[in-house]
Design an enzyme around this catalytic site. Structure first.
Site, short mmCIF file in Angstrom:
data_model
loop_
_atom_site.label_atom_id
_atom_site.label_comp_id
_atom_site.label_asym_id
_atom_site.label_seq_id
_atom_site.Cartn_x
_atom_site.Cartn_y
_atom_site.Cartn_z
N LYS A 10 -2.75 0.67 2.03
CA LYS A 10 -2.51 0.00 3.39
C LYS A 10 -1.57 0.96 4.10
O LYS A 10 -1.17 2.03 3.49
CB LYS A 10 -2.28 -1.51 3.52
CG LYS A 10 -3.49 -2.14 2.87
CD LYS A 10 -3.81 -3.65 2.83
CE LYS A 10 -5.10 -4.04 1.99
NZ LYS A 10 -5.10 -5.68 2.43
N HIS A 95 -13.09 -1.93 6.47
CA HIS A 95 -12.17 -2.75 5.55
C HIS A 95 -11.95 -3.97 6.84
O HIS A 95 -11.87 -3.49 8.03
CB HIS A 95 -10.97 -2.11 5.51
CG HIS A 95 -10.18 -3.12 4.62
ND1 HIS A 95 -9.39 -4.05 5.03
CD2 HIS A 95 -9.88 -3.05 3.23
CE1 HIS A 95 -8.76 -4.69 4.33
NE2 HIS A 95 -8.75 -4.27 3.01
N GLU A 167 -15.35 -7.99 -0.24
CA GLU A 167 -14.05 -8.40 0.05
C GLU A 167 -14.02 -9.67 1.01
O GLU A 167 -14.18 -9.59 2.29
CB GLU A 167 -13.01 -7.40 0.74
CG GLU A 167 -12.85 -6.30 -0.18
CD GLU A 167 -11.38 -5.61 0.15
OE1 GLU A 167 -10.62 -5.16 -0.88
OE2 GLU A 167 -11.25 -5.41 1.16
N SER A 216 -7.03 -10.41 -3.62
CA SER A 216 -5.85 -11.08 -4.33
C SER A 216 -6.37 -10.82 -5.69
O SER A 216 -5.61 -11.79 -6.54
CB SER A 216 -5.94 -12.37 -3.96
OG SER A 216 -5.39 -12.90 -2.68
N GLY A 237 -5.24 -4.48 -3.08
CA GLY A 237 -4.23 -4.27 -2.27
C GLY A 237 -2.95 -4.43 -2.79
O GLY A 237 -2.37 -3.79 -3.72
P1 13P Z 1 -5.12 -7.64 -1.74
O1 13P Z 1 -5.55 -7.48 -2.99
O2 13P Z 1 -3.57 -7.70 -1.21
O3 13P Z 1 -5.74 -9.15 -1.44
O4 13P Z 1 -6.18 -6.82 -0.80
C1 13P Z 1 -7.44 -6.55 -0.96
C2 13P Z 1 -7.81 -5.60 0.02
O5 13P Z 1 -7.89 -5.77 1.25
C3 13P Z 1 -8.18 -4.10 -0.51
O6 13P Z 1 -8.73 -3.34 0.24
#
Ligand code: 13P
Length: 258
Positions: A10, A95, A167, A216, A237
């Site tokens: 990100k 996303h 997701e 997560s 993420g």
């Molecule tokens: P997290 O693993 O921080 O929940 O994020 C997931 C994500 O958005 C991956 O693209």
């Protein structure tokens, strides 16, 4: 079918921090057959990281987090997927942070999927329901809708080059009150995705499409998500920002899927 472990950084890490992270990753991970590892840094870090990877001929892949669907032209501030050829192998598309924070529409997303395919870059098409949609019992409809519209310009031959990432928006750690998705719930949605792919493209083709889980994921739960039938990898993420955690998850994938 390969297993994919993809880190979505990100809008985190400077170029220097990205480079130090990558150095550590390249040193510590051993290539494993059937395991594909990719990181998606900020777009400004792609070129230096590409050089770092090429220098030692590593198999670690790079992904871009976003791009504009046209190949070139008067689009101030945008980067095209054509310009990213040679830098990345994968492109994260649709996303939820792009859909809901930057108002990307289904049309934007399907144009990006088509642009990635046209330019020989593997799209990672993200789909998933919000908390509200889930509470109204709309999960199946949302998954089918996002899948159909995201893939509407893609034929049966090209869809084999697409990766789908499920997701659930409510399980993404950047969301307030995010909670872990129960593997059973994830299994149901993965099944919905596979059934819908079958309905669109037929079973033989549907079986060749990789489906990842994201939301997560951490070193403690990665194994549970990876063992869900039909899950071919993880999109990570927060935990991918800590190299030790990301490496732990890679080791788990080797154990579980190896
Ligand atoms: P997290 O693993 O921080 O929940 O994020 C997931 C994500 O958005 C991956 O693209």
């Amino acid at each position: 079918m390969k297993t994919y472990i993809v880190g979505n950084w990100k809008m985190n890490l400077t170029i220097g921090e990205s480079s130090i992270y990558l150095q550590k990753l390249l040193k510590r991970i051993k290539p494993a057959k059937g395991l594909e590892i990719a990181v998606a840094p900020s777009v400004i870090a792609l070129q230096p990281l590409r050089m770092q990877i090429d220098k030692i001929k590593s198999k670690v892949k790079l992904a871009v987090q976003n791009f504009y669907h046209r190949d070139y032209g008067a689009y101030t501030g945008e980067v095209s997927i054509m310009q990213l050829r040679g830098l990345v192998d994968y492109a994260i598309i649709g996303h939820s942070e792009r859909r809901y924070l930057f108002n990307e529409t289904n049309k934007d997303i399907r144009q990006k999927v088509a642009a990635a395919i046209r330019n020989g870059i593997t799209p990672i098409l993200c789909i998933g329901e919000t908390e509200n949609e889930k509470s109204f019992g709309e999960t199946v409809d949302v998954i089918k809708d996002q899948l159909n519209s995201g893939l509407s310009e893609i034929d049966a031959e090209d869809v084999k080059k697409v990766i789908i990432a499920y997701e659930p928006v409510w399980a993404i750690s950047s969301n307030k009150g995010a909670r872990l998705a129960a593997p059973d719930d994830v299994a149901e949605s993965i099944n919905t995705i596979r059934e819908e792919l079958k309905a669109i493209y037929g079973s033989a083709v549907a079986e060749e499409v990789a489906v990842l889980y994201g939301g997560s994921v951490n070193p403690n739960n990665a194994g549970a998500y990876l063992t869900i039938p039909g899950v071919n990898g993880l999109l990570i993420g927060g935990s991918s920002l800590i190299s030790d955690h990301f490496i732990d998850i890679i080791e788990t994938a080797k154990r579980v899927k190896g």
